[in-house]
Design a protein around this motif. Structure first.
Motif, PDB file in Angstrom:
ATOM      1  N   LYS A   1     -25.378  -8.380  18.803  1.00 12.18           N
ATOM      2  CA  LYS A   1     -25.445  -6.952  19.097  1.00 12.18           C
ATOM      3  C   LYS A   1     -26.043  -6.200  17.913  1.00 12.18           C
ATOM      4  CE  LYS A   1     -23.319  -7.387  23.064  1.00 12.18           C
ATOM      5  NZ  LYS A   1     -24.025  -7.163  24.342  1.00 12.18           N
ATOM      6  N   ASN A   2     -26.898  -5.225  18.218  1.00 14.90           N
ATOM      7  CA  ASN A   2     -27.501  -4.391  17.185  1.00 14.90           C
ATOM      8  C   ASN A   2     -26.630  -3.176  16.917  1.00 14.90           C
ATOM      9  OD1 ASN A   2     -29.768  -6.069  16.907  1.00 14.90           O
ATOM     10  ND2 ASN A   2     -30.815  -5.049  18.599  1.00 14.90           N
ATOM     11  N   VAL A   3     -26.239  -3.014  15.655  1.00 13.30           N
ATOM     12  CA  VAL A   3     -25.323  -1.933  15.272  1.00 13.30           C
ATOM     13  C   VAL A   3     -26.025  -1.021  14.275  1.00 13.30           C
ATOM     14  CG1 VAL A   3     -23.086  -1.363  14.254  1.00 13.30           C
ATOM     15  CG2 VAL A   3     -23.344  -3.465  15.602  1.00 13.30           C
ATOM     16  N   LEU A   4     -26.161   0.248  14.638  1.00 11.69           N
ATOM     17  CA  LEU A   4     -26.773   1.243  13.758  1.00 11.69           C
ATOM     18  C   LEU A   4     -25.678   1.946  12.975  1.00 11.69           C
ATOM     19  CD1 LEU A   4     -29.469   2.758  12.998  1.00 11.69           C
ATOM     20  CD2 LEU A   4     -28.762   4.479  14.674  1.00 11.69           C
ATOM     21  N   VAL A   5     -25.728   1.867  11.647  1.00 10.26           N
ATOM     22  CA  VAL A   5     -24.748   2.524  10.783  1.00 10.26           C
ATOM     23  C   VAL A   5     -25.383   3.788  10.218  1.00 10.26           C
ATOM     24  CG1 VAL A   5     -23.270   2.286   8.758  1.00 10.26           C
ATOM     25  CG2 VAL A   5     -23.736   0.290  10.206  1.00 10.26           C
TER      26      VAL A   5
ATOM     27  N   LYS B   1     -33.573   3.488  21.100  1.00  9.55           N
ATOM     28  CA  LYS B   1     -34.506   2.801  21.996  1.00  9.55           C
ATOM     29  C   LYS B   1     -35.398   1.831  21.234  1.00  9.55           C
ATOM     30  CE  LYS B   1     -37.943   3.701  25.613  1.00  9.55           C
ATOM     31  NZ  LYS B   1     -38.679   4.762  26.367  1.00  9.55           N
ATOM     32  N   GLU B   2     -35.943   2.276  20.093  1.00  7.02           N
ATOM     33  CA  GLU B   2     -36.886   1.445  19.334  1.00  7.02           C
ATOM     34  C   GLU B   2     -36.234   0.176  18.796  1.00  7.02           C
ATOM     35  OE1 GLU B   2     -39.816   1.724  15.401  1.00  7.02           O
ATOM     36  OE2 GLU B   2     -38.798   3.522  16.163  1.00  7.02           O
ATOM     37  N   TYR B   3     -34.993   0.290  18.326  1.00  2.02           N
ATOM     38  CA  TYR B   3     -34.318  -0.854  17.717  1.00  2.02           C
ATOM     39  C   TYR B   3     -33.347  -1.545  18.679  1.00  2.02           C
ATOM     40  CZ  TYR B   3     -36.193   0.527  13.175  1.00  2.02           C
ATOM     41  OH  TYR B   3     -37.027   0.831  12.126  1.00  2.02           O
ATOM     42  N   ASN B   4     -33.362  -1.112  19.933  1.00  2.00           N
ATOM     43  CA  ASN B   4     -32.494  -1.717  20.940  1.00  2.00           C
ATOM     44  C   ASN B   4     -31.032  -1.709  20.475  1.00  2.00           C
ATOM     45  OD1 ASN B   4     -31.972  -2.936  23.434  1.00  2.00           O
ATOM     46  ND2 ASN B   4     -32.192  -5.003  22.599  1.00  2.00           N
ATOM     47  N   ILE B   5     -30.579  -0.539  20.058  1.00  2.00           N
ATOM     48  CA  ILE B   5     -29.238  -0.400  19.495  1.00  2.00           C
ATOM     49  C   ILE B   5     -28.182  -0.496  20.593  1.00  2.00           C
ATOM     50  CG2 ILE B   5     -27.681   1.148  18.246  1.00  2.00           C
ATOM     51  CD1 ILE B   5     -29.970  -0.002  16.535  1.00  2.00           C
ATOM     52  N   ASP B   6     -27.171  -1.315  20.331  1.00  2.00           N
ATOM     53  CA  ASP B   6     -26.045  -1.442  21.257  1.00  2.00           C
ATOM     54  C   ASP B   6     -24.897  -0.509  20.885  1.00  2.00           C
ATOM     55  OD1 ASP B   6     -26.892  -3.840  22.939  1.00  2.00           O
ATOM     56  OD2 ASP B   6     -27.093  -4.658  20.911  1.00  2.00           O
ATOM     57  N   TYR B   7     -24.696  -0.319  19.572  1.00  2.22           N
ATOM     58  CA  TYR B   7     -23.589   0.516  19.096  1.00  2.22           C
ATOM     59  C   TYR B   7     -24.050   1.332  17.891  1.00  2.22           C
ATOM     60  CZ  TYR B   7     -20.851  -2.736  21.888  1.00  2.22           C
ATOM     61  OH  TYR B   7     -20.364  -3.491  22.915  1.00  2.22           O
ATOM     62  N   ILE B   8     -23.597   2.583  17.841  1.00  6.04           N
ATOM     63  CA  ILE B   8     -23.763   3.392  16.633  1.00  6.04           C
ATOM     64  C   ILE B   8     -22.409   3.441  15.946  1.00  6.04           C
ATOM     65  CG2 ILE B   8     -24.277   5.667  15.683  1.00  6.04           C
ATOM     66  CD1 ILE B   8     -26.138   6.174  17.998  1.00  6.04           C
TER      67      ILE B   8
ATOM     68  N   GLU C   1     -19.934  13.316  20.893  1.00  2.00           N
ATOM     69  CA  GLU C   1     -20.199  14.347  21.904  1.00  2.00           C
ATOM     70  C   GLU C   1     -21.493  14.059  22.658  1.00  2.00           C
ATOM     71  OE1 GLU C   1     -18.436  16.942  22.797  1.00  2.00           O
ATOM     72  OE2 GLU C   1     -16.922  17.127  21.221  1.00  2.00           O
ATOM     73  N   ASN C   2     -22.448  13.394  22.013  1.00  2.00           N
ATOM     74  CA  ASN C   2     -23.761  13.129  22.610  1.00  2.00           C
ATOM     75  C   ASN C   2     -23.931  11.664  23.009  1.00  2.00           C
ATOM     76  OD1 ASN C   2     -25.671  15.698  22.271  1.00  2.00           O
ATOM     77  ND2 ASN C   2     -24.319  15.579  20.471  1.00  2.00           N
ATOM     78  N   GLU C   3     -22.834  10.979  23.181  1.00  2.00           N
ATOM     79  CA  GLU C   3     -22.861   9.544  23.480  1.00  2.00           C
ATOM     80  C   GLU C   3     -23.688   9.233  24.722  1.00  2.00           C
ATOM     81  OE1 GLU C   3     -19.428   6.280  22.926  1.00  2.00           O
ATOM     82  OE2 GLU C   3     -19.018   7.764  24.489  1.00  2.00           O
ATOM     83  N   ASP C   4     -23.513   9.990  25.772  1.00  2.00           N
ATOM     84  CA  ASP C   4     -24.254   9.733  27.021  1.00  2.00           C
ATOM     85  C   ASP C   4     -25.755   9.930  26.827  1.00  2.00           C
ATOM     86  OD1 ASP C   4     -21.885   9.179  28.309  1.00  2.00           O
ATOM     87  OD2 ASP C   4     -21.665  11.208  29.143  1.00  2.00           O
ATOM     88  N   ALA C   5     -26.130  10.985  26.097  1.00  2.00           N
ATOM     89  CA  ALA C   5     -27.555  11.254  25.864  1.00  2.00           C
ATOM     90  C   ALA C   5     -28.190  10.175  24.989  1.00  2.00           C
ATOM     91  CB  ALA C   5     -27.724  12.627  25.201  1.00  2.00           C
ATOM     92  N   LEU C   6     -27.421   9.634  24.068  1.00  2.00           N
ATOM     93  CA  LEU C   6     -27.942   8.610  23.162  1.00  2.00           C
ATOM     94  C   LEU C   6     -28.142   7.276  23.864  1.00  2.00           C
ATOM     95  CD1 LEU C   6     -25.737   9.490  20.070  1.00  2.00           C
ATOM     96  CD2 LEU C   6     -28.220   9.688  20.179  1.00  2.00           C
ATOM     97  N   GLY C   7     -27.368   7.034  24.894  1.00  2.00           N
ATOM     98  CA  GLY C   7     -27.535   5.803  25.666  1.00  2.00           C
ATOM     99  C   GLY C   7     -26.903   4.580  25.047  1.00  2.00           C
ATOM    100  N   CYS C   8     -25.957   4.768  24.143  1.00  2.00           N
ATOM    101  CA  CYS C   8     -25.221   3.615  23.591  1.00  2.00           C
ATOM    102  C   CYS C   8     -23.844   4.083  23.145  1.00  2.00           C
ATOM    103  CB  CYS C   8     -25.977   2.958  22.446  1.00  2.00           C
ATOM    104  SG  CYS C   8     -26.035   3.928  20.946  1.00  2.00           S
ATOM    105  N   TYR C   9     -22.952   3.114  22.976  1.00  2.00           N
ATOM    106  CA  TYR C   9     -21.570   3.420  22.629  1.00  2.00           C
ATOM    107  C   TYR C   9     -21.471   3.819  21.160  1.00  2.00           C
ATOM    108  CZ  TYR C   9     -16.471   2.897  22.543  1.00  2.00           C
ATOM    109  OH  TYR C   9     -15.117   3.119  22.424  1.00  2.00           O
TER     110      TYR C   9
ATOM    111  N   LEU D   1     -15.501  -3.067  16.740  1.00  2.00           N
ATOM    112  CA  LEU D   1     -16.661  -3.445  17.547  1.00  2.00           C
ATOM    113  C   LEU D   1     -16.266  -4.369  18.690  1.00  2.00           C
ATOM    114  CD1 LEU D   1     -19.300  -3.832  14.726  1.00  2.00           C
ATOM    115  CD2 LEU D   1     -19.615  -2.450  16.786  1.00  2.00           C
ATOM    116  N   PHE D   2     -15.468  -5.372  18.404  1.00  2.00           N
ATOM    117  CA  PHE D   2     -15.043  -6.275  19.478  1.00  2.00           C
ATOM    118  C   PHE D   2     -14.231  -5.528  20.529  1.00  2.00           C
ATOM    119  CE2 PHE D   2     -15.536 -10.113  16.553  1.00  2.00           C
ATOM    120  CZ  PHE D   2     -16.642 -10.579  17.237  1.00  2.00           C
TER     121      PHE D   2
END
Length: 421
Positions: free
Chosen positions: A2-6, A67-74, A87-95, A277-278
């Motif tokens: 999974k790709n995780v953006l910190v 989208k560019e990095y195929n992020i699964d989680y922020i 608050e913007n979770e839905d707009a961001l498209g990831c958890y 994360l798990f």
């Protein structure tokens, strides 16, 4: 994987997330920052120049990165970023790794936190500026983090200065006793799986730089359990208490994220970042707590980036890799394996007096080197350096001087090895 953006990736919390997950086969970490700081030295996958969270382009930019990095989680690492991203979770498209929206809203404000938990745990007495105050009092911004704007106020002049500098400050009772942080984890079902208290023995910029585990305390556990039953948490979170004159624990603040010093409990087996994360993935997690006493002390560390490129290392043996003929130089051994990972050729170049093969075997180094060159005591090492795209490591100043003068390649003493990784 999974790709995780910190984000932001340069905070102490972000570094703890990195240390917690850097070797995991399940997650790939991508760091993102609005400013250039230490994060770019830590995260190999790094996104720079993200707009500040107050910028109208922040969410569109984050959406593009997802989208560019195929992020699964922020994984947010700053209180102000947590609420906005959740608050913007839905707009961001990831958890977004955090507790639910309403909980993050409450935790972002000390005033809201106290109002919510007023009848649940002891909260500090709050005063107005025009009250007949008995000094000292304690002031801290309603919304903020760390020690920014937090001050003990001893007179009206100090109070006026505080309110001018931080108009949203809360004026609270002064609590002179010991301060504790309680690191917690709540699973997807709302069950409090772990809470562990730690002392805050030395503080620097609001960060606990010396902290130690506290044995099980039923009073603390009951308070945390009541908080967990009142607010909906998910994943890692922490609460801070401070004692009043009577030794009673009074709530200071709650954060819906892991603490920067929660590494103390990671040393006992509780990896808050990985658990969070798990749990977000829907996994039924459990915890193993080794239960021993741990003290952690923190200080500034160094990272280096050098504008050198090399595909081979020439390195000495005696007093460089092996010290006093008996112990490993751990920095050197770590660097050798670092080179192996980078596919950098290793050449051992030594005047070792004795059976080198036998010693390499004794120290379990026998198959580590691509070449082993053992020369006589009167021979000159520089003659054997046959790669212009290499570096030379040796404890001897004279050896290093000969090599840099005649081969014009970078040379390093043993105290410099850590700078290469």
């Amino acid at each position: 994987m999974k790709n995780v953006l910190v984000f932001p990736c340069g905070s102490e919390i972000a570094f703890e997330i990195y240390r917690s997950l850097q070797h995991s086969k399940h997650f790939r970490l991508i760091g993102a920052n609005s400013i250039a700081d230490h994060g770019k030295f830590v995260y190999e996958d790094y996104v720079a120049d993200v707009p500040f969270i107050t910028d109208v382009n922040f969410i569109p930019t984050m959406k593009h990165i997802v989208k560019e990095y195929n992020i699964d989680y922020i994984y947010p690492s700053m209180d102000s970023a947590i609420s906005l991203l959740k608050e913007n979770e839905d707009a961001l498209g990831c958890y977004v790794i955090s507790s639910p929206k309403e909980t993050t809203r409450i935790c972002s404000s000390k005033k809201k936190t106290y109002e919510c938990l007023y009848n649940i745990v002891r909260t500090p007495q709050i005063y107005r500026q025009d009250d007949n105050l008995q000094y000292p009092v304690f002031c801290k911004p309603d919304i903020g983090y760390g020690a920014r704007g937090a001050n003990i106020i001893n007179n009206y002049a100090m109070l006026s200065e505080q309110m001018n500098g931080y108009p949203n400050s809360l004026i609270m009772e002064y609590l002179p006793g010991n301060e504790y942080t309680i690191d917690c984890f709540t699973n997807k079902n709302g069950t409090l799986l772990f809470c562990g208290a730690r002392t805050r023995n030395r503080i620097s910029n609001g960060i606990s730089v010396n902290t130690a585990t506290v044995g099980k305390d039923e009073t603390i556990y009951k308070k945390v359990k009541r908080i967990n039953e009142t607010l909906r948490f998910r994943g890692a979170w922490f609460v801070q208490f401070k004692q009043n004159d009577a030794g009673e624990l009074v709530l200071l603040e709650i954060a819906s994220r892991l603490g920067g010093s929660s590494a103390l409990y990671r040393a006992r087996g509780i990896n808050f970042a990985q658990l969070s994360l798990f749990d977000a993935m829907g996994v039924d997690v459990s915890i193993i707590d080794n239960g021993f006493y741990v003290e952690m002390d923190r200080a500034l560390d160094n990272c280096f980036k050098m504008d050198i490129d090399y595909d081979e290392v020439f390195i000495d043996y005696d007093d460089t890799i092996i010290l006093d003929k008996s112990i490993y130089n751990l920095d050197a051994v770590k660097f050798l394996y670092y080179c192996k990972n980078k596919k950098i050729k290793l050449t051992l170049l030594t005047r070792h007096d004795g059976n080198l093969e036998e010693e390499l075997n004794q120290f379990h180094l026998i198959n580590l080197f691509d070449r082993v060159i053992q020369i006589g005591q009167q021979d000159c090492k520089v003659k054997y350096i046959d790669n212009k795209n290499s570096i030379f490591i040796d404890d001897s100043f004279e050896e290093r001087r000969h090599v840099i003068e005649q081969r014009h390649i970078p040379v390093f003493s043993i105290d410099m090895i850590g700078c290469l990784m």
